[in-house]
Design an enzyme around this catalytic site. Sequence first.
Site, PDB file in Angstrom:
ATOM      1  N   GLU A 180      42.059  80.611  -3.229  1.00 14.44           N
ATOM      2  CA  GLU A 180      42.639  80.443  -2.042  1.00 14.44           C
ATOM      3  C   GLU A 180      41.598  80.961  -1.046  1.00 14.44           C
ATOM      4  OE1 GLU A 180      46.204  82.405  -0.483  1.00 14.44           O
ATOM      5  OE2 GLU A 180      46.033  81.258   1.231  1.00 14.44           O
ATOM      6  N   CYS A 186      48.915  80.223   0.980  1.00 11.67           N
ATOM      7  CA  CYS A 186      49.531  79.843   2.286  1.00 11.67           C
ATOM      8  C   CYS A 186      48.591  78.864   3.035  1.00 11.67           C
ATOM      9  CB  CYS A 186      49.875  81.331   3.021  1.00 11.67           C
ATOM     10  SG  CYS A 186      51.261  81.986   2.423  1.00 11.67           S
ATOM     11  N   ASN A 213      53.468  75.003  -1.392  1.00 13.32           N
ATOM     12  CA  ASN A 213      52.875  76.430  -2.041  1.00 13.32           C
ATOM     13  C   ASN A 213      54.139  77.282  -2.338  1.00 13.32           C
ATOM     14  OD1 ASN A 213      51.401  78.386  -2.550  1.00 13.32           O
ATOM     15  ND2 ASN A 213      51.706  79.324  -0.605  1.00 13.32           N
ATOM     16  N   GLU A 214      54.479  77.961  -1.466  1.00  8.54           N
ATOM     17  CA  GLU A 214      55.444  78.992  -1.757  1.00  8.54           C
ATOM     18  C   GLU A 214      56.564  78.905  -0.867  1.00  8.54           C
ATOM     19  OE1 GLU A 214      54.618  83.666  -2.643  1.00  8.54           O
ATOM     20  OE2 GLU A 214      54.772  83.070  -0.516  1.00  8.54           O
TER      21      GLU A 214
HETATM   22  O1  AHR Z   1      47.895  85.430  -2.606  1.00  5.49           O
HETATM   23  C1  AHR Z   1      48.331  85.639  -1.554  1.00  5.49           C
HETATM   24  C2  AHR Z   1      49.605  84.939  -0.646  1.00  5.49           C
HETATM   25  O2  AHR Z   1      50.486  85.470  -1.413  1.00  5.49           O
HETATM   26  C3  AHR Z   1      49.427  83.579  -0.982  1.00  5.49           C
HETATM   27  O3  AHR Z   1      48.604  82.736   0.119  1.00  5.49           O
HETATM   28  C4  AHR Z   1      50.868  83.144  -1.049  1.00  5.49           C
HETATM   29  O4  AHR Z   1      51.150  82.040  -1.630  1.00  5.49           O
HETATM   30  C5  AHR Z   1      51.390  84.430  -1.356  1.00  5.49           C
HETATM   31  O5  AHR Z   1      52.436  84.818  -0.453  1.00  5.49           O
END
Ligand code: AHR
Length: 670
Positions: free
Chosen positions: A51, A247, A378-379
């Site tokens: 990222e 993120c 993603n999350e």
């Molecule tokens: O790894 C850091 C962050 O942690 C990532 O961007 C996100 O997916 C998670 O909350």
Amino acid sequence: MITEKRHGWILLLLCVLVHVAQAGDPGWRVTVQTDQPGGRINPAMWGLFFEDINSGADGGLLAELVKNRTFEFPDGLMGWSKVEKGAAKGTLEIRTEAGRHAAHPHYLRLRCEAAGEGFGLANEGFNGMGIRQGETYRLTLRARQTGPAPKALRVELTAPDGRVLAATSVSGLAPEWNSHSAVLKATATEAKARLAIHAMEPGALDLDLISLFPANTWKNRANGWRKDLVQLLAEMKPGFLRFPGGCIVEGRYLTNRYQWKTTVGNPLERKLIINRWNDEFKHRPAPDYYQSFGLGFYEYFLLCEDIGAEPLPILNCGMACQFNSGELAPLSQLDPYLQDALDLVEFANGPASSPWGQLRASLGHPQPFHLKLLGVGNEQWGPDYLERYAVFHQALKAKHPEIKLVSSAGPGPDDERYHFAWSKLRALNADIVDEHCYARPDWFLDNAARYDSFNRQGPRIFMGEYAAQSVKTVSPDNRNNWECALAEAAYMSGLERNADLVVMASYAPLFGHVERWQWTPNLIWFDNLRAFGTPSYYVQKLFANHRGDTILPTRLTGPGAAQAKPRVFASATRDQKTGEIILKVINATASPVEVSILLAGAKKILPKGREIILTSPHPADENSLDHPKRVAPIENPLSGVAPEFRHWFKPNSVHVLRIGAASTAKKISG
Ligand code: AHR
């Protein structure tokens, strides 16, 4: 009174007792069922999470040394400063020319009123520019004269004390916009250099797209990547690369989501956006953090190919980050998001005659990238996500059943959001569920057996983000110490034992610039010239380099109470090519531990093998730029191996035993 004779007897008795004690049951026993292989291990099991956080891409992997090269930051002069040498005088102004280029309408006007010893501008790079003695740097820029103007510019790389480290000139400036280039050769090494561009005569000039790359990038590519950083990745032999996050896939609002189509084509003409980590943490503000997309989707695919990793792109599914706005694209307006996914598959795999395949071919890659995996969101979590995932699932399965989809179980490994997601994803018969876990080291030790009794019906698991946190999640005081790495190793032994279910895993985040980070811990840290792998890096590397292809069922029993909350862990695999049994034992206690090892069903065991040990005297031990290998593996020959033998495992250690054996495997299941 003890006579000399009695003294001798007592000594002898003591020796016998010590011997008996040593020869007795060591308490810990690991049984490896070498003749009953379990499932096949995904060759892509251990991979990387990438990222652009902590200057992972801009100011990191992307070897570009100029910050704000297009003058498109909201503060157009951010990263740039005025240079007035001697009696020089003039102005710098950001101008806009609508319709000039949608992605970069701004440029700089330099008005030199008095040239003195040079009037111009300097770029500070990303907390300086890392320059190496003897290496060459390629400057490119676009310029035009406006009225009477200098025909040439003097270009320098300078040290903070003003020393000139390299100098050249750019000539042939004309009244039309033209591209120019020049090469600078550094006479000294400097981590905090800057680039200065001077007019040496009065007049006005327009400048844009000012870029400086080392010639010595990974594979010497133009618009290339830092060689030392890619080298560290390549040495891990990663099975996959997940990109571009994290993120940043989601964005604070949907307008700032990651859109892959804006990241391909001419790197200098990609439209930049604010990086989501720019203002995420009040305690680590990063006002100069933008995504230039110099590292875009085409480059990610190339990088995967270079390091032998399966590409795993993650796409936005119509949801902004739920930790921020949580903005949603209405279900009725998901089409553009869906189309991005379908087009991405075509970009990666389509024939060069298809529209998106043609773009790939025009960028220099007529062959497909063999994309097999795609992440949807993603999350994300909750009903909003599951509804959107279902739309993607249906559309992608209909058109591309060959692509395995990665779905999200949310940010925690065991909360309501997690259980809700799993119930829905099971019902949907999802392919692979992405679980995330940032927790204290004890959590990883206590949960190493998490998947031993997990429901095996339904989706497979991707442990997509995990890292032990020495303090707590998002604490800026978290350290990448040996205690954390050891706990991760214990946990990974559990993933490996269950590799039929957990098909992929990646530590997160990957990179952190020592001066430009927002999040800690990270797998690899770097400054402008150097980089080092943390103890966690060496754990990841050990597992990836000694993966094996088949699970060998392993049973570990310990002495009495130690079994309730074990702090010794084991997993075993077989390397089908060499026939070797690979046994990993993690001793997370402060004492040496002797383990009785039974290689059940083994027909022919070679008495000698090799052992790789990763350990450090203190749980708080760390690696650093100055001591990059304080915690790093060592390799020893291994002797005395037999179908049943004993072995000592050092306090706080990860041991990998590679045992030569004739393969007795009948049939590999799974
Ligand atoms: O790894 C850091 C962050 O942690 C990532 O961007 C996100 O997916 C998670 O909350």
